[in-house]
Design a protein around this motif. Sequence first.
Motif, mmCIF file in Angstrom:
data_model
loop_
_atom_site.group_PDB
_atom_site.id
_atom_site.type_symbol
_atom_site.label_atom_id
_atom_site.label_comp_id
_atom_site.label_asym_id
_atom_site.label_seq_id
_atom_site.Cartn_x
_atom_site.Cartn_y
_atom_site.Cartn_z
ATOM 1 N N HIS A 97 0.818 -1.205 0.000
ATOM 2 C CA HIS A 97 0.000 0.000 0.000
ATOM 3 C C HIS A 97 0.854 1.258 0.000
ATOM 4 C CE1 HIS A 97 0.725 -0.364 4.400
ATOM 5 N NE2 HIS A 97 0.677 0.952 4.378
ATOM 6 N N ALA A 114 -4.479 4.190 5.374
ATOM 7 C CA ALA A 114 -5.673 3.339 5.433
ATOM 8 C C ALA A 114 -6.879 4.138 5.910
ATOM 9 C CB ALA A 114 -5.407 2.142 6.343
ATOM 10 N N GLN A 115 -6.704 4.906 6.998
ATOM 11 C CA GLN A 115 -7.813 5.719 7.509
ATOM 12 C C GLN A 115 -8.226 6.775 6.487
ATOM 13 O OE1 GLN A 115 -4.892 4.757 9.088
ATOM 14 N NE2 GLN A 115 -4.915 5.673 11.133
ATOM 15 N N GLY A 117 -7.989 6.527 3.256
ATOM 16 C CA GLY A 117 -8.534 5.935 2.036
ATOM 17 C C GLY A 117 -7.693 6.159 0.800
ATOM 18 N N THR A 119 -4.682 4.224 0.005
ATOM 19 C CA THR A 119 -3.663 3.173 -0.085
ATOM 20 C C THR A 119 -3.356 2.774 -1.527
ATOM 21 O OG1 THR A 119 -5.352 1.460 0.196
ATOM 22 C CG2 THR A 119 -4.200 2.203 2.185
ATOM 23 N N TYR A 151 -7.813 11.245 -5.902
ATOM 24 C CA TYR A 151 -8.341 11.292 -4.543
ATOM 25 C C TYR A 151 -8.759 12.718 -4.200
ATOM 26 C CZ TYR A 151 -6.355 6.608 -3.684
ATOM 27 O OH TYR A 151 -6.055 5.263 -3.717
ATOM 28 N N THR A 158 -9.974 12.374 5.267
ATOM 29 C CA THR A 158 -10.202 11.258 4.344
ATOM 30 C C THR A 158 -10.327 11.772 2.913
ATOM 31 O OG1 THR A 158 -12.631 11.275 4.404
ATOM 32 C CG2 THR A 158 -11.478 10.075 6.170
ATOM 33 N N THR A 160 -11.791 10.585 -1.271
ATOM 34 C CA THR A 160 -12.637 9.718 -2.095
ATOM 35 C C THR A 160 -12.054 9.651 -3.500
ATOM 36 O OG1 THR A 160 -14.621 10.338 -0.845
ATOM 37 C CG2 THR A 160 -14.954 9.361 -3.035
ATOM 38 N N ASP A 161 -11.882 8.437 -4.027
ATOM 39 C CA ASP A 161 -11.363 8.275 -5.388
ATOM 40 C C ASP A 161 -12.475 8.583 -6.393
ATOM 41 O OD1 ASP A 161 -10.099 7.591 -7.724
ATOM 42 O OD2 ASP A 161 -10.088 5.434 -7.348
#
Length: 579
Positions: A97, A114-115, A117, A119, A151, A158, A160-161
Amino acid sequence: MGSGSPAASQPDKHQPPITASGIVKSGPVVFQDISAVGNSGLALWTHKMGTPAKNYIIETKGSGVGLIDYDNSGWLSIYLVNGSTVDALTGKETPPHAALFRNNHDGTFTDVAAQAGVTNDRWGTGVAIADFDNDGWPDIFVSNVGKNRLYRNNHNGTFTDVAEKAGVALGNWSSGATWGDYNGDGNLDLFVAGYLHWDWNDLPVSGQGGATNAFCTFRGEAVACGPRGLKGEPDHLFRNKGDGTFEDVSEKAGVADKAGYYGLGALFVDINNDGKIDLLVGNDSTPNYMYLNKGDGTFEDVSYASGFALNEAGRETASMGIAVGDYQNNGMLAIFDTTFSDDYKPFYRNEGDGNLTDISYQLGIAEVSVPFLSWGDAFLDYDNDGWRDLLMSDGHVYPQADKYNWGTSWAQRPMLWRNLQGKRFENIPAVEGTGLADVIAGRGMAVGDLFNDGKLDAVINVIDGHPVFLKNVDPNKNHWLELKLLTAAIPPAVSKAADNGPRDAVGATVYVTANGMRQRGDVLSGGSYLSSNDPRPHFGLGPATKIDDIEVHWPSGKVEHFTAPGVDRIVTLTEGTGK
C-alpha cells in the motif's frame, strides 16, 4: 533507457564504483538521514516493485513522492506511492500500500493512508498534488500501471477516489503528471505522460515473443527489455470542466504524443515568461517535448527549435526527472534533466523566448554526473544564500550493475551541487555518516520545508526499500522567506473561477527583492521524477533582514506588490490584498 556511448570510467577492481563510494571523512554536513532515527515511523514502510531480479522493465522504474498539507494544518505531510507485484495483482498476496505519513510536527510521522482511504493498492508510479476543485483543500492524483486514482479531499482527513467519474482513470502505463491552468479559465487541468503500452499477456522477455524488437542487452549482458523496441503509450491532457469532470483534449491541444515516445517527466510551467503556462515532457530514450502555450487552447511544439529535444551532442537522452529554477537570478527558468548512467545530465540555460542552451559541461555538472543513473531532481537553496542549488537522487535499473565492471552500481548516493553565484556549480562531497553518503536505490524525490524552519529538506522514495528523509542541518545563519499563495477567497457560486485563477495559485510566479537580488519562485504541481514538491516558494535571503519588494504574477494575469512583516517566516499572500 540507455542512450549514447559508454563514458563511465572503469574503477579499480578492489574499489567500489564512484556511485557507491567517493565518501569523505570530513567536510560540510548538509543533510542528515532521519528516516531510521528514533520513532520517525518512516522505516516501518517499504516500497515494493516486482521481484529483486528485475526481469521486466516494469519492475525497475520505482515511484514518486508527494508533499501535501492534506489537513490544512500548515505542516507538510508525505505521500509515498508504492509499486506492486504480479502475485498482488492476481490476488495471491496482499497488495503493497501507498503511505500517507502525517507530520506530527516533532520529527515523527504516522502512516494514516488506510484511515484516509489513499492506499491505492495498484501498481503505482507517480503523484501530483493540487486543489483541482478549488475548495481550499489539496487533492491527490496517483498515476498507475492500470487505472489511475484521483483522490478528492473530504476536508476531514479522508479522501474519495473520483477518477472514474472525473474521466481521468485511463488504463495502461501512466507516469509523470502535472497540474496547471493551461486555458486560463481558473480551473486546474491535468497532464498525464504515458510510458509504455504494457500487456501482461505478452511480456517482453529476452528472446521471447514480446521482445522481438526490444533492446534486451546492456554492454553485452542480458537485462530487462526496453523501452526501445516496445510500443509507447500516448500522453493525455485533461481539461477541467469545473464540474468535477474532465475532457480529454490531447489531440485538439496538440500534445497527444503522436510519435509514441516514452514519457516520464512532466511539468506545467511558464518557460518563456509570457504569463501562460507551457508544458515540458521528459522522454526516455527519445527526444523531449517542449510545448509553448499559444493562448487559444493549443500548444506549439518547439521541442527541436528550443534545444530541449536533444542534448548538446545532438542526442536524445533517457530523461527521467525535470527540475526548473532561476539559478542566475535573472528571472529566467533553467531546466535540469536527469538521465541514464554512461551519460551526462543536461542543464539547459534559458536564453529567453523559449530558447535553451545545454551548458552542463560549462557549469561543472556534466563530467561528475556521468556514472550516475539519476531520477528525482530539484533546484533548492539549501544554504539560504540566495542562489538556487541542485539535488538529485540516483540508482540503477539493472541489478547486474553490481555483477559486472561497468563503473556504476545498483545502489547509488544522492548528489548535491552548490550554486556559485550563477557561474558554476560545485559538487558537495558526501561526508561519512551523513545523508549524502546514503547508498540507496533512489527514485522519486520531493523537496520542501517539512519542519517549517526555513531549511529545505528532501524525501526520496527508494525502490524495494525504506524511504529516506534528508533533513537539512546546514549550519548557515542566513535569513529566509516562504510564501503561501491563495487566490481571492470568493466561492465559485459568487464569482467565476477565471476571475481569480486556481484557488491554490498553481501557475503563479513570484519575485522577491532583497539583499540586492531579485529572485524568482513559481507555484508548481509536479516535476522532479513522478513527484510533487512543496508548493510554497522558498527564498534564501543571505544576511538581509528586510524584504524590499514581493511582486506576484497571479494565474489570473493580475500583478500585485506586497510587503513582508519580517524575515525568517512563512507568509500567506491572498490575491486582491496587495497593491
